[in-house]
Design a protein around this motif. Structure first.
Motif, PDB file in Angstrom:
ATOM      1  N   VAL B  26      52.725   8.995  91.981  1.00 20.99           N
ATOM      2  CA  VAL B  26      52.729  10.269  91.269  1.00 20.99           C
ATOM      3  C   VAL B  26      53.691  11.220  91.969  1.00 20.99           C
ATOM      4  O   VAL B  26      54.049  11.012  93.117  1.00 20.99           O
ATOM      5  N   ALA B  27      54.079  12.260  91.279  1.00 21.28           N
ATOM      6  CA  ALA B  27      54.854  13.318  91.911  1.00 21.28           C
ATOM      7  C   ALA B  27      54.749  14.569  91.067  1.00 21.28           C
ATOM      8  O   ALA B  27      54.538  14.487  89.854  1.00 21.28           O
ATOM      9  N   ARG B  28      54.885  15.702  91.729  1.00 19.93           N
ATOM     10  CA  ARG B  28      54.832  16.923  90.943  1.00 19.93           C
ATOM     11  C   ARG B  28      56.245  17.425  90.680  1.00 19.93           C
ATOM     12  O   ARG B  28      57.176  17.171  91.449  1.00 19.93           O
ATOM     13  N   VAL B  59      51.775  14.350  83.232  1.00 19.10           N
ATOM     14  CA  VAL B  59      50.504  15.066  83.331  1.00 19.10           C
ATOM     15  C   VAL B  59      50.835  16.498  83.717  1.00 19.10           C
ATOM     16  O   VAL B  59      51.954  16.787  84.153  1.00 19.10           O
ATOM     17  N   HIS B  60      49.880  17.351  83.566  1.00 17.05           N
ATOM     18  CA  HIS B  60      50.115  18.748  83.895  1.00 17.05           C
ATOM     19  C   HIS B  60      50.514  18.851  85.367  1.00 17.05           C
ATOM     20  O   HIS B  60      49.770  18.422  86.237  1.00 17.05           O
ATOM     21  N   GLY B  61      51.680  19.396  85.612  1.00 16.07           N
ATOM     22  CA  GLY B  61      52.118  19.585  86.989  1.00 16.07           C
ATOM     23  C   GLY B  61      53.028  18.500  87.509  1.00 16.07           C
ATOM     24  O   GLY B  61      53.610  18.646  88.570  1.00 16.07           O
ATOM     25  N   GLY B  62      53.177  17.429  86.781  1.00 18.33           N
ATOM     26  CA  GLY B  62      54.015  16.361  87.292  1.00 18.33           C
ATOM     27  C   GLY B  62      53.989  15.139  86.400  1.00 18.33           C
ATOM     28  O   GLY B  62      53.932  15.248  85.188  1.00 18.33           O
ATOM     29  N   ALA B  63      54.033  13.982  87.018  1.00 19.12           N
ATOM     30  CA  ALA B  63      54.046  12.757  86.238  1.00 19.12           C
ATOM     31  C   ALA B  63      53.474  11.613  87.054  1.00 19.12           C
ATOM     32  O   ALA B  63      53.439  11.666  88.279  1.00 19.12           O
ATOM     33  N   PHE B  75      45.715   4.554  87.076  1.00 19.31           N
ATOM     34  CA  PHE B  75      45.209   5.880  86.777  1.00 19.31           C
ATOM     35  C   PHE B  75      44.414   5.943  85.509  1.00 19.31           C
ATOM     36  O   PHE B  75      44.787   5.380  84.513  1.00 19.31           O
ATOM     37  N   GLU B  76      43.332   6.615  85.594  1.00 19.77           N
ATOM     38  CA  GLU B  76      42.680   7.191  84.418  1.00 19.77           C
ATOM     39  C   GLU B  76      43.153   6.537  83.132  1.00 19.77           C
ATOM     40  O   GLU B  76      44.025   7.042  82.466  1.00 19.77           O
ATOM     41  N   ASN B  77      42.587   5.411  82.801  1.00 21.98           N
ATOM     42  CA  ASN B  77      43.055   4.761  81.603  1.00 21.98           C
ATOM     43  C   ASN B  77      42.887   5.682  80.411  1.00 21.98           C
ATOM     44  O   ASN B  77      42.103   6.592  80.437  1.00 21.98           O
ATOM     45  N   THR B  79      42.610   8.330  78.272  1.00 18.37           N
ATOM     46  CA  THR B  79      41.458   9.223  78.222  1.00 18.37           C
ATOM     47  C   THR B  79      40.439   8.756  77.201  1.00 18.37           C
ATOM     48  O   THR B  79      40.649   8.886  76.011  1.00 18.37           O
TER      49      THR B  79
END
Lengths: 259, 259
Positions: B26-28, B59-63, B75-77, B79
């Motif tokens: 991940v990264a923001r 995603v909010h703030g990054g990817a 990650f979080e399959n 939703t």
DNA sequence: TGCTTTTCGTTCAAAAGCGATCAAATTCAA
DNA sequence: TTGAATTTGATCGCTTTTGAACGAAAAGCA
């Protein structure tokens, strides 16, 4: 220069949260807050989201994971009883397994140690009637074939007439069997007749039958007998087994390895 | 040495982005901006492109990278937003169960919600091919019969030819079935043919077949078909199901309950 | 039971992030 | 070089997220 710790992404943080919950089973809001370094409000919101996804159940003061693995209250003490020996026995058993083999594991704590050693072996096929073993291997590693049947709560194994239907259709190279008790006179015995029946079928069909039993099992006789020693090819046990066994078993064709 | 920021070509920069994402998982946006020395707008545009290519999920703030190693915490399959609906559907299903019945649960999250409701019901017999459901019920509650067979990792269910052996020997009063997709034209479908086969057998034999499916499953068609609607006695779904279904299904003999 | 403490949910405002728009910069082709 | 197309950066509302505050609810305790 101050390396500003850029805060974790929200989904990342929730994943972290979820994992902490899963590992510990439960956690308090305050502890989670401290570890993740956010406000309690955020923790609560995250837990709310995780709850909506069914990953977690909230309780006053914290949350409990809905995905924590099966507890083993009964096994717990049992495994710790002779854990050292069982671990060594399992490691010895592991060394016997060759590439691409199909093996059988029955229920019990000793075979569970062996199951844990198999998690990286994706070349194997593991047939088992143990729910615990299946769980250990569910995420990765060998192909797993779980024998169907009625779930016996105490041992968390599949037993009963339905199991034989599946057992009859598979052949394994090596069967690693735990047992509740063994002695020269009565052979191998366990407490539950259904369990014994499953074991018996496997012992008949397997290419090799390898008994995993620490010395505490010696001289124990339980209600249901499932095999004589003549079906057994090898016994792996610990050094405390009395000479009576280590001498006489080889004479009737059972190799013995002490570890 | 000063790394002269010769403005990287766009595709080159995106490749760089992609790699950073893959490494870290991940990264923001802000961190990426600083490293690549471009504006956030550019980063966002790049991420948008990478997302369209399926390399990345924003995603909010990054990817989040979609191609990080398999071992990384996936990650979080997608939703599973429908948890609320699933819970309600499960509760409605629960209300249909009478004393001393034998019921079947197939794999899937909806039926898992139902399994959790059954933990106190020691009068029931639950037949299932879902490892998860078995785990939920392993400690207490109903009699559990787990269908044997090969463990399919993704869904954690038992599938394959061996399962039918056990399935043929049991009869359940009510089968509660989840599905990956349903539509009027193609009936009920799921991704895995083996899974479909097991479902099919159950649907044929069960006294009643009750489909548990939130409205997101409507209009979805997957690879393997396992039943037509004429085998289904009742569909329990949520209020968002289009009128097309709620009107036409009763005409072909499928009752519909929305919760 | 009544009291205290902790935890919870809600509300609100600040902060961060987002998409859209537009202008400047760059590239490319003629 | 010119002009069009593309890319980039900046700005502006708007949404989402976050943290703090406060009254309500739950748990602990006498």
């Amino acid at each position: 220069m101050i390396q500003e710790n850029s805060p974790a992404l929200a989904p990342q943080r929730r994943e972290h949260l979820r994992q902490m919950l899963r590992e510990g089973g439960v956690a308090r809001v305050e502890d989670l807050r401290r570890k993740l370094d956010v406000s309690v409000a955020t923790i609560r919101r995250d837990l709310e989201i995780l709850e909506e996804d069914g990953k977690v159940r909230r309780v006053h003061g914290g949350a409990v994971s809905m995905e924590s693995r099966l507890e083993e209250p009964v096994f717990e003490n049992k495994t710790s009883l002779a854990a050292k020996e069982k671990q060594r026995i399992a490691e010895e058993a592991y060394s016997l397994i060759e590439s691409d083999e199909a093996i059988y594991l029955n229920g019990g704590s000793t075979t569970l140690f062996l199951a844990r050693l198999l998690r990286e072996r994706s070349d194997l096929t593991v047939v088992t009637n143990s729910l615990q073993a299946a769980i250990e291997l569910a995420d990765s590693g060998p192909r797993v074939i779980l024998i169907g049947g009625e779930l016996r709560r105490i041992s968390q194994t599949m037993v009963g007439p339905l199991t034989s239907a599946v057992l009859a259709q598979v052949h394994v190279d090596k069967a690693f069997m735990g047992t509740m008790g063994f002695c020269l006179k009565n052979g191998l015995t366990t407490t539950d007749p259904n369990e014994a029946y499953s074991n018996e079928i496997v012992a008949e069909q397997a290419g090799q039958v390898i008994l995993l039993a620490d010395s505490n099992k010696a001289e124990k006789v339980c209600f249901a007998r499932f095999s004589d020693f003549d079906k057994i090819d090898l016994l792996i046990t610990d050094r405390n087994l009395s000479a009576e066994y280590t001498k006489s078993l080889p004479k009737i064709g059972v190799k013995v390895r002490t570890v």
